[in-house]
Design a protein around this motif. Structure first.
Motif, mmCIF file in Angstrom:
data_model
loop_
_atom_site.group_PDB
_atom_site.id
_atom_site.type_symbol
_atom_site.label_atom_id
_atom_site.label_comp_id
_atom_site.label_asym_id
_atom_site.label_seq_id
_atom_site.Cartn_x
_atom_site.Cartn_y
_atom_site.Cartn_z
ATOM 1 N N LYS A 235 0.759 -1.199 0.009
ATOM 2 C CA LYS A 235 -0.155 0.102 -0.042
ATOM 3 C C LYS A 235 1.029 1.005 -0.017
ATOM 4 O O LYS A 235 2.018 1.114 1.018
ATOM 5 C CB LYS A 235 -0.956 0.021 1.101
ATOM 6 C CG LYS A 235 -1.723 -1.125 1.353
ATOM 7 C CD LYS A 235 -2.638 -1.059 2.570
ATOM 8 C CE LYS A 235 -3.923 -2.104 2.564
ATOM 9 N NZ LYS A 235 -3.746 -3.037 3.272
ATOM 10 N N VAL A 236 0.538 2.117 -0.809
ATOM 11 C CA VAL A 236 1.221 3.504 -0.874
ATOM 12 C C VAL A 236 0.357 4.695 -0.490
ATOM 13 O O VAL A 236 -0.699 4.604 -1.165
ATOM 14 C CB VAL A 236 1.598 3.667 -2.265
ATOM 15 C CG1 VAL A 236 2.447 4.978 -2.455
ATOM 16 C CG2 VAL A 236 2.841 2.602 -2.597
ATOM 17 N N ASP A 237 0.705 5.588 0.172
ATOM 18 C CA ASP A 237 -0.018 6.689 0.561
ATOM 19 C C ASP A 237 0.345 7.629 -0.436
ATOM 20 O O ASP A 237 1.470 8.182 -0.816
ATOM 21 C CB ASP A 237 0.305 7.166 1.971
ATOM 22 C CG ASP A 237 -0.205 8.539 2.470
ATOM 23 O OD1 ASP A 237 -0.884 8.917 1.488
ATOM 24 O OD2 ASP A 237 -0.171 8.826 3.428
ATOM 25 N N THR A 238 -0.765 7.884 -1.602
ATOM 26 C CA THR A 238 -0.493 9.081 -2.802
ATOM 27 C C THR A 238 -0.356 10.304 -2.344
ATOM 28 O O THR A 238 0.016 11.025 -2.985
ATOM 29 C CB THR A 238 -1.864 8.556 -3.700
ATOM 30 O OG1 THR A 238 -2.790 8.939 -2.962
ATOM 31 C CG2 THR A 238 -1.577 7.313 -4.296
ATOM 32 N N ARG A 239 -0.839 10.509 -1.039
ATOM 33 C CA ARG A 239 -0.632 11.731 -0.506
ATOM 34 C C ARG A 239 0.910 12.153 -0.194
ATOM 35 O O ARG A 239 1.244 13.439 0.241
ATOM 36 C CB ARG A 239 -1.493 12.085 0.782
ATOM 37 C CG ARG A 239 -2.918 12.048 0.425
ATOM 38 C CD ARG A 239 -3.835 12.205 1.531
ATOM 39 N NE ARG A 239 -3.306 10.716 2.278
ATOM 40 C CZ ARG A 239 -3.911 10.184 3.167
ATOM 41 N NH1 ARG A 239 -5.094 10.869 3.844
ATOM 42 N NH2 ARG A 239 -3.588 9.318 4.193
ATOM 43 N N ASP B 41 -5.560 12.506 -7.574
ATOM 44 C CA ASP B 41 -6.817 12.910 -6.984
ATOM 45 C C ASP B 41 -6.840 12.373 -5.677
ATOM 46 O O ASP B 41 -7.845 11.600 -5.034
ATOM 47 C CB ASP B 41 -7.913 12.425 -7.375
ATOM 48 C CG ASP B 41 -9.339 12.870 -7.359
ATOM 49 O OD1 ASP B 41 -9.113 13.693 -6.306
ATOM 50 O OD2 ASP B 41 -10.410 12.364 -7.751
ATOM 51 N N THR B 42 -5.680 12.603 -4.864
ATOM 52 C CA THR B 42 -5.700 12.084 -3.627
ATOM 53 C C THR B 42 -6.550 12.514 -2.445
ATOM 54 O O THR B 42 -6.837 11.679 -1.484
ATOM 55 C CB THR B 42 -4.195 12.567 -2.840
ATOM 56 O OG1 THR B 42 -4.062 13.897 -2.856
ATOM 57 C CG2 THR B 42 -3.072 12.082 -3.721
ATOM 58 N N ALA B 43 -7.464 13.533 -2.794
ATOM 59 C CA ALA B 43 -8.383 13.901 -1.676
ATOM 60 C C ALA B 43 -9.444 12.639 -1.756
ATOM 61 O O ALA B 43 -10.076 12.427 -0.847
ATOM 62 C CB ALA B 43 -9.168 15.133 -2.088
ATOM 63 N N GLN B 44 -9.802 12.077 -2.796
ATOM 64 C CA GLN B 44 -10.758 10.972 -3.160
ATOM 65 C C GLN B 44 -9.980 9.533 -3.065
ATOM 66 O O GLN B 44 -10.621 8.643 -2.374
ATOM 67 C CB GLN B 44 -11.469 11.181 -4.174
ATOM 68 C CG GLN B 44 -12.388 10.091 -4.560
ATOM 69 C CD GLN B 44 -13.445 10.248 -5.655
ATOM 70 O OE1 GLN B 44 -13.542 11.419 -6.301
ATOM 71 N NE2 GLN B 44 -14.451 9.415 -5.806
ATOM 72 N N LYS C 194 -6.005 5.429 -8.223
ATOM 73 C CA LYS C 194 -7.329 6.178 -8.590
ATOM 74 C C LYS C 194 -8.551 5.399 -8.543
ATOM 75 O O LYS C 194 -9.359 5.830 -9.381
ATOM 76 C CB LYS C 194 -6.885 6.884 -9.623
ATOM 77 C CG LYS C 194 -7.682 8.386 -9.703
ATOM 78 C CD LYS C 194 -7.442 9.145 -11.131
ATOM 79 C CE LYS C 194 -8.047 10.298 -11.027
ATOM 80 N NZ LYS C 194 -7.659 11.438 -12.170
ATOM 81 N N GLY C 195 -8.736 4.485 -7.855
ATOM 82 C CA GLY C 195 -9.820 3.575 -7.853
ATOM 83 C C GLY C 195 -10.045 2.885 -9.004
ATOM 84 O O GLY C 195 -10.940 1.766 -9.026
ATOM 85 N N ASP D 39 -4.514 4.456 -18.389
ATOM 86 C CA ASP D 39 -5.411 3.161 -18.077
ATOM 87 C C ASP D 39 -5.886 3.544 -16.693
ATOM 88 O O ASP D 39 -6.871 2.770 -16.259
ATOM 89 C CB ASP D 39 -4.546 2.145 -17.992
ATOM 90 C CG ASP D 39 -4.326 1.557 -19.576
ATOM 91 O OD1 ASP D 39 -5.140 2.094 -20.417
ATOM 92 O OD2 ASP D 39 -3.312 0.697 -19.788
ATOM 93 N N PHE D 40 -5.312 4.449 -16.059
ATOM 94 C CA PHE D 40 -5.711 4.547 -14.545
ATOM 95 C C PHE D 40 -6.354 5.961 -14.317
ATOM 96 O O PHE D 40 -6.307 6.512 -13.378
ATOM 97 C CB PHE D 40 -4.437 4.373 -13.652
ATOM 98 C CG PHE D 40 -3.859 2.956 -13.639
ATOM 99 C CD1 PHE D 40 -4.747 2.126 -12.757
ATOM 100 C CD2 PHE D 40 -2.947 2.460 -14.271
ATOM 101 C CE1 PHE D 40 -4.222 0.833 -12.561
ATOM 102 C CE2 PHE D 40 -2.636 1.084 -14.242
ATOM 103 C CZ PHE D 40 -3.163 0.251 -13.468
ATOM 104 N N GLY D 41 -7.112 6.488 -15.343
ATOM 105 C CA GLY D 41 -7.710 7.426 -15.359
ATOM 106 C C GLY D 41 -6.752 9.079 -15.229
ATOM 107 O O GLY D 41 -7.334 9.749 -14.704
#
Length: 190
Positions: free
Chosen positions: A71-75, A95-98, A126-127, A165-167
């Motif tokens: 797991k990586v914290d994108t923030r 889009d780290t807020a979401q 990004k989901g 591919d990941f938005g």
């Protein structure tokens, strides 16, 4: 005479079973770095990193099986410039807020002899979840870490994806669509 032989045989089998069992290693965050690179305007290869990651690596070298759960914290993205950090944390990119987390969960690890050489799994950014292959470029286990006095492993892995591919299609083709993700990982057994 038979009872001591049976007891000795049982002890040997239990010891062998304990050695052959899977071992779960905890990612050591101060020696694990997730970074990514891409072409910028065709001028250079840009490289950024994430400062926070966690996870586990489970390995059974006898059975040649294992799994990776990262797991990586994108923030925690770090470009070296606060303004650019904010920019790529925005909606056009991570889009780290979401979506404050990206994950890699392996389904299968391939071995060449005693060493893992690749891992198939799911990458979620990004989901959006896509199947990917991580190439394991180097790998080493040690029965006792010299400072921590516990079993340890280290590996360098590489995944190549298209960010679209990941938005995250913003500025393609000027900013490269192909992104190389590298993981320099160290992990310690309990």
């Amino acid at each position: 005479m038979i009872k001591p032989v049976i007891a000795l045989s049982a002890s040997f089998l239990l010891a062998f079973a304990a050695q052959a069992a899977p071992v779960t290693y905890q990612v050591e965050p101060s020696h694990t770095f997730v970074h990514f690179s891409y072409k910028h305007l065709g001028l250079s290869t840009q490289s950024q990193r994430f400062n926070k990651s966690q996870g586990t690596v489970t390995l059974d070298q006898e059975a040649k099986t294992g799994s990776i759960d990262m797991k990586v914290d994108t923030r925690s993205v770090s470009t070296g410039f606060a303004l650019f950090d904010e920019h790529i944390q925005g909606k056009d990119y991570f889009d780290t807020a979401q979506f404050p987390e990206a994950t890699f969960v392996s389904k299968d690890i391939q071995f060449d002899g005693d060493k893992p050489v690749s891992a198939q799994g799911d990458l979620t950014i990004k989901g959006i979840t896509k199947p990917v292959t991580m190439t394991i470029e180097s790998f080493l286990t040690m029965p006792q870490h010299p400072m921590l006095k516990k079993p340890a492993l280290g590996a360098d892995g590489k995944i190549t994806v298209k960010r679209s591919d990941f938005g995250m299609p913003a500025n393609v083709p000027h900013v490269g669509d192909e992104v190389t993700i590298r993981i320099a990982l160290e992990a310690i057994a309990p």
